[in-house]
Design an enzyme around this catalytic site. Sequence first.
Site, PDB file in Angstrom:
ATOM      1  N   CYS A 198      -0.328   4.124   2.262  1.00 19.43           N
ATOM      2  CA  CYS A 198      -0.055   3.903   3.696  1.00 19.43           C
ATOM      3  C   CYS A 198       1.414   4.135   4.026  1.00 19.43           C
ATOM      4  O   CYS A 198       1.736   4.687   5.082  1.00 19.43           O
ATOM      5  CB  CYS A 198      -0.394   2.469   4.108  1.00 19.43           C
ATOM      6  SG  CYS A 198      -1.908   1.818   3.408  1.00 19.43           S
ATOM      7  N   ASP A 199       2.331   3.710   3.160  1.00 23.90           N
ATOM      8  CA  ASP A 199       3.742   3.613   3.577  1.00 23.90           C
ATOM      9  C   ASP A 199       4.723   4.514   2.830  1.00 23.90           C
ATOM     10  O   ASP A 199       5.878   4.615   3.246  1.00 23.90           O
ATOM     11  CB  ASP A 199       4.208   2.151   3.437  1.00 23.90           C
ATOM     12  CG  ASP A 199       3.434   1.233   4.374  1.00 23.90           C
ATOM     13  OD1 ASP A 199       3.068   1.703   5.466  1.00 23.90           O
ATOM     14  OD2 ASP A 199       3.178   0.077   4.008  1.00 23.90           O
ATOM     15  N   CYS A 240       0.850  -1.199   0.000  1.00 25.56           N
ATOM     16  CA  CYS A 240       0.000   0.000   0.000  1.00 25.56           C
ATOM     17  C   CYS A 240       0.885   1.248   0.000  1.00 25.56           C
ATOM     18  O   CYS A 240       1.478   1.585   1.027  1.00 25.56           O
ATOM     19  CB  CYS A 240      -0.911  -0.020   1.222  1.00 25.56           C
ATOM     20  SG  CYS A 240      -1.889   1.479   1.420  1.00 25.56           S
TER      21      CYS A 240
END
Length: 312
Positions: free
Chosen positions: A139-140, A136
Amino acid sequence: MTENKVHDMVIIGGGPAGLTAGLYAARSRIDVLLLEQMGFGGQLLTYERVDNYPGFPEGVGAFGLAELISAQALRFGLQTRNAEVLGLDLGGKIKKIILSNGEINARTIVIASGASPNRLGARGEIELTGRGVSYCAVCDAPFFRNQEVAVVGGGDTAVEEALYLTKFAAKVHVVHRRERLRATPVIQEKAFQNEKISFILCNVVEEIKGGPEGVRGLLLRDRRSSEEAELPVTGVFVFVGIKPNSGFVPSEIQCDSQGFILTDQEMATSVPGVFAAGDIRCKQLRQIVTSVGDGATAAFNATHYLEEHFSE
Ligand code: NAP
């Protein structure tokens, strides 16, 4: 919590397909409950922007679009509950949805539980997940500011997420196993024009190297020459397709060899009264726009099923 009540329709999954089924069902004034185990939006929540959903000529933030779709369904009275579905008992006219903390009864079910990212299957991948291996970018990506990262895959997700990663990383290497990308041409064009993106084609990842401190690099094998080389990166984003979230789906519901649910054009599954919509279906084109179409069709036909089988 086990209920005695019987809902007209229970929708499993709160992505674009499930929420649209909920919107249509709520507007039909039937008793409809949507079950979602995380936040509304499904895979939308793992993307940054959406450029191909009609009505937004400049594109739209993925999170904002998820909020708009859910707000619209809730405005018409869709009931929702946070719940994890473990199984379905489809033996009787009234169907049971088995939750981790009880059971719910329904006259019809719409399965819209979507799909999740595949693992690559390379050595080191599992051990380094969360320590440099991610599925993701939204997200990261901020963890890899000014670093060199790799994206594995050649589809729409891989190329779009590579573009997103360029906002943070110093360099993004897209590693793809074939000579040609699978992604939509307009997405490819954007990536080819981005100086931060390099393409390593016809290469497969043999191993993700690293240790307790995180990822150090990729061991790549060139499929043309069979030569191996190491690519030093600190992050690896894997986007090699999706698998259906169908662990709770019983064997009476026919699926393809990968576990995607087979439906007819009315979104009906092999079990009467059970419908499926969105990425969980075996289908040609997985997009938000096709998911919302599936959701509307499933709710429409489930409502007809109710009229035919349950009205006095
Ligand atoms: P996808 O279209 O199935 O592409 C998966 C990519 O991963 C392919 O390039 C495939 O290579 C590669 N791959 C698969 N297994 C591999 C392995 N073991 N090792 C190395 N590479 C491997 O999946 P996706 O990109 O996640 O997209 C899923 C669906 O969502 C698609 O229908 C896509 O169109 C849709 N989507 C649409 C948008 C958009 O419209 N903006 C954005 C994201 C996703 P090959 O090419 O060699 O098969």
